[in-house]
Design a protein around this motif. Structure first.
Motif, PDB file in Angstrom:
ATOM      1  N   ALA A  97       0.683  -1.177  -0.116  1.00 25.54           N
ATOM      2  CA  ALA A  97      -0.013  -0.046   0.130  1.00 25.54           C
ATOM      3  C   ALA A  97       0.763   1.377  -0.038  1.00 25.54           C
ATOM      4  N   SER A  98       1.780   1.421   1.181  1.00 23.97           N
ATOM      5  CA  SER A  98       2.801   2.545   1.022  1.00 23.97           C
ATOM      6  C   SER A  98       4.033   2.100   1.940  1.00 23.97           C
ATOM      7  N   THR A  99       5.193   2.413   1.303  1.00 21.46           N
ATOM      8  CA  THR A  99       6.138   1.938   2.038  1.00 21.46           C
ATOM      9  C   THR A  99       6.305   2.556   3.551  1.00 21.46           C
ATOM     10  N   ASN A 100       5.822   3.785   3.366  1.00 23.93           N
ATOM     11  CA  ASN A 100       5.864   4.556   4.811  1.00 23.93           C
ATOM     12  C   ASN A 100       5.026   3.729   5.740  1.00 23.93           C
ATOM     13  N   ASP A 101       3.928   3.365   5.326  1.00 22.19           N
ATOM     14  CA  ASP A 101       3.028   2.505   6.337  1.00 22.19           C
ATOM     15  C   ASP A 101       3.839   1.200   6.816  1.00 22.19           C
ATOM     16  N   ALA A 148       5.818  -1.554  -6.454  1.00 21.87           N
ATOM     17  CA  ALA A 148       4.617  -0.583  -6.942  1.00 21.87           C
ATOM     18  C   ALA A 148       3.891  -0.397  -5.395  1.00 21.87           C
ATOM     19  N   GLN A 149       3.450   0.801  -5.439  1.00 22.35           N
ATOM     20  CA  GLN A 149       2.407   1.385  -4.379  1.00 22.35           C
ATOM     21  C   GLN A 149       1.058   1.015  -4.646  1.00 22.35           C
ATOM     22  N   THR A 150      -0.008   0.740  -3.880  1.00 28.33           N
ATOM     23  CA  THR A 150      -1.164   1.029  -4.404  1.00 28.33           C
ATOM     24  C   THR A 150      -2.055   2.152  -3.739  1.00 28.33           C
ATOM     25  N   GLY A 197       0.067   5.038  -2.444  1.00 30.66           N
ATOM     26  CA  GLY A 197       1.471   6.105  -2.197  1.00 30.66           C
ATOM     27  C   GLY A 197       0.807   7.204  -1.787  1.00 30.66           C
ATOM     28  N   ARG A 198       1.590   7.751  -0.761  1.00 32.24           N
ATOM     29  CA  ARG A 198       1.092   8.990  -0.144  1.00 32.24           C
ATOM     30  C   ARG A 198       2.115  10.239  -0.140  1.00 32.24           C
ATOM     31  N   GLY A 199       1.606  11.297  -0.711  1.00 33.46           N
ATOM     32  CA  GLY A 199       2.528  12.540  -0.777  1.00 33.46           C
ATOM     33  C   GLY A 199       2.138  13.419   0.632  1.00 33.46           C
ATOM     34  N   ARG A 200       2.856  14.558   0.331  1.00 33.33           N
ATOM     35  CA  ARG A 200       2.490  15.506   1.668  1.00 33.33           C
ATOM     36  C   ARG A 200       1.112  16.338   1.521  1.00 33.33           C
ATOM     37  N   GLY A 201       0.327  16.491   2.316  1.00 32.70           N
ATOM     38  CA  GLY A 201      -0.838  17.350   2.193  1.00 32.70           C
ATOM     39  C   GLY A 201      -1.845  16.198   1.736  1.00 32.70           C
ATOM     40  N   ALA A 248      -2.082  11.899  -3.107  1.00 34.22           N
ATOM     41  CA  ALA A 248      -1.564  10.494  -3.794  1.00 34.22           C
ATOM     42  C   ALA A 248      -0.183  10.713  -4.429  1.00 34.22           C
ATOM     43  N   TRP A 249       0.680   9.649  -4.360  1.00 33.71           N
ATOM     44  CA  TRP A 249       1.993   9.576  -4.980  1.00 33.71           C
ATOM     45  C   TRP A 249       2.052   8.531  -6.115  1.00 33.71           C
ATOM     46  N   HIS A 250       2.061   9.045  -7.421  1.00 35.08           N
ATOM     47  CA  HIS A 250       1.759   8.137  -8.526  1.00 35.08           C
ATOM     48  C   HIS A 250       3.004   6.871  -8.560  1.00 35.08           C
ATOM     49  N   ARG A 280      10.297  21.202 -12.868  1.00 36.60           N
ATOM     50  CA  ARG A 280       9.513  20.151 -12.701  1.00 36.60           C
ATOM     51  C   ARG A 280       9.880  19.181 -11.565  1.00 36.60           C
ATOM     52  N   LYS A 281       8.874  18.350 -11.083  1.00 37.74           N
ATOM     53  CA  LYS A 281       9.252  17.517  -9.785  1.00 37.74           C
ATOM     54  C   LYS A 281       9.896  16.361 -10.203  1.00 37.74           C
ATOM     55  N   LEU A 282      10.837  16.134  -9.700  1.00 37.20           N
ATOM     56  CA  LEU A 282      11.285  14.904 -10.080  1.00 37.20           C
ATOM     57  C   LEU A 282      11.321  13.857  -8.749  1.00 37.20           C
ATOM     58  N   GLY A 325      10.217   9.002   3.806  1.00 34.36           N
ATOM     59  CA  GLY A 325       9.742   8.293   2.557  1.00 34.36           C
ATOM     60  C   GLY A 325      10.018   9.117   1.318  1.00 34.36           C
ATOM     61  N   VAL A 326      10.756   8.234   0.281  1.00 36.37           N
ATOM     62  CA  VAL A 326      11.329   8.929  -0.765  1.00 36.37           C
ATOM     63  C   VAL A 326      10.513   8.411  -2.130  1.00 36.37           C
ATOM     64  N   GLY A 327       9.940   9.359  -2.859  1.00 36.12           N
ATOM     65  CA  GLY A 327       9.564   8.854  -4.265  1.00 36.12           C
ATOM     66  C   GLY A 327      10.442   9.464  -5.120  1.00 36.12           C
TER      67      GLY A 327
HETATM   68  C1  BTN Z   1       5.713  14.518  -1.748  1.00 33.40           C
HETATM   69  O1  BTN Z   1       6.498  15.079  -2.318  1.00 33.40           O
HETATM   70  O2  BTN Z   1       4.423  14.806  -1.592  1.00 33.40           O
HETATM   71  C2  BTN Z   1       6.140  13.322  -0.952  1.00 33.40           C
HETATM   72  C3  BTN Z   1       6.028  12.186  -1.706  1.00 33.40           C
HETATM   73  C4  BTN Z   1       6.593  10.967  -0.944  1.00 33.40           C
HETATM   74  C5  BTN Z   1       6.115   9.657  -1.694  1.00 33.40           C
HETATM   75  C6  BTN Z   1       6.938   8.382  -1.198  1.00 33.40           C
HETATM   76  S1  BTN Z   1       6.973   7.233  -2.187  1.00 33.40           S
HETATM   77  C7  BTN Z   1       7.787   6.224  -0.773  1.00 33.40           C
HETATM   78  C8  BTN Z   1       6.987   6.617   0.356  1.00 33.40           C
HETATM   79  N1  BTN Z   1       5.723   5.923   0.461  1.00 33.40           N
HETATM   80  C9  BTN Z   1       4.590   6.733   0.499  1.00 33.40           C
HETATM   81  O3  BTN Z   1       3.473   6.469   0.683  1.00 33.40           O
HETATM   82  N2  BTN Z   1       5.004   7.803   0.273  1.00 33.40           N
HETATM   83  C10 BTN Z   1       6.595   8.035   0.129  1.00 33.40           C
END
Ligand code: BTN
Length: 273
Positions: free
Chosen positions: A31-35, A55-57, A59-63, A66-68, A139-141, A161-163
């Protein structure tokens, strides 16, 4: 599609002498490597334990965004840190992790810069958007999600957590104007395993330097990479022109009234144009 190879990451980690990445867990999908890292930390995982997934189903970003996280293309990596820090030391560590990520990207993009192509160098300039988005050509890398578990005034663990967009060449429409990847920037020959190990090494080195010397050793890089400086921003109800990052890692904003204000945390909106 090529899956992430845990043994290849371990080999690289040993070769580089990385201080993070042990134990290492590599999932096909999560689901998320942060979890994953957070649950492991709650169950006693040590400093340096790392969690990757192909792959993450969810994946979370800040705020809460979702993280692609499609399979086979990018890096999704979370690591457990157990720094000896007070709760107030967590936001600077987020900044330092962003610098470490930017340093890996800068090194990898350097050979892709062809001086014979004027204009390209500027387009490949790596910048840090406070607190820790890595932008190239605006652009965001890559992005970082830092989540701390506190015990009273002290930090029990910090999940970093790094994406990092490595191989994605086609982003969903809502991201395509704002996101980029190493492949789109001309770097398509570095295995994700090597990048994962380089990231873990850089994050570990930065964490050690920060614990030893605070933000001072990072001041030059913070100033050099600061993407927001001079831009019109709004964050946490404070609006004005970004005026750098202070020695505590706060964003400085000069309001229309001329007053310089400091913001410790928040999502930055940047005025377009
Ligand atoms: C952001 O820029 O909003 C933060 C993105 C962080 C994404 C990474 S992917 C690995 C880890 N697992 C998550 O669910 N989020 C972070």
């Amino acid at each position: 599609m090529r899956r992430l190879d845990a043994e290849a990451i371990e080999r690289e980690l040993s070769r580089l002498g990385a201080s993070l990445g042990r134990p290492l867990s590599v999932a096909v999908e999560t689901a998320s490597t942060n979890d994953d890292a957070r649950s492991a930390a709650a169950a006693g995982a040590p400093h340096g334990a790392a969690f990757l997934a192909d792959a993450q189903t969810r994946g979370r970003g800040r705020g809460g965004r979702a993280w692609h996280s499609p399979p086979g293309e990018n890096l999704y990596l979370s690591v457990v840190l157990r720094p000896g820090l007070p709760a107030s030391g967590v936001s600077p560590i987020a900044l330092v992790m962003g610098l470490a990520l930017a340093s890996v990207v800068e090194r990898r993009l350097a050979p892709a810069r062809r001086p014979s192509a004027p204009g390209e160098r500027a387009a490949l300039d790596v910048r840090l958007k406070w607190p820790n988005d890595v932008l190239v050509g605006g652009r965001k890398l890559a992005g970082i999600l830092v989540e701390a578990q506190l015990r009273g005034e002290s930090v029990s663990s910090v999940i970093v957590g790094v994406g990092l967009n490595v191989g994605t060449r086609s982003f969903p429409p809502e991201l395509s104007a704002r996101a980029t990847s190493l492949a789109l920037l001309g770097v398509d020959d570095v295995p994700r395993e090597v990048l994962a190990a380089e990231l873990l090494q850089a994050l570990g080195d930065a964490a050690m330097r920060f614990e030893a010397g605070g933000l001072a050793p990072f001041a030059d890089d913070l100033a050099r990479l600061d993407w927001l400086r001079g831009r019109h921003v709004e964050v946490a109800g404070v609006a004005g022109v970004a005026a750098g990052i202070d020695p505590a890692g706060h964003l400085l904003i000069r309001g229309a009234d001329g007053v310089l204000r400091r913001v410790a945390a928040g999502e930055v909106s940047v005025a377009s144009g």
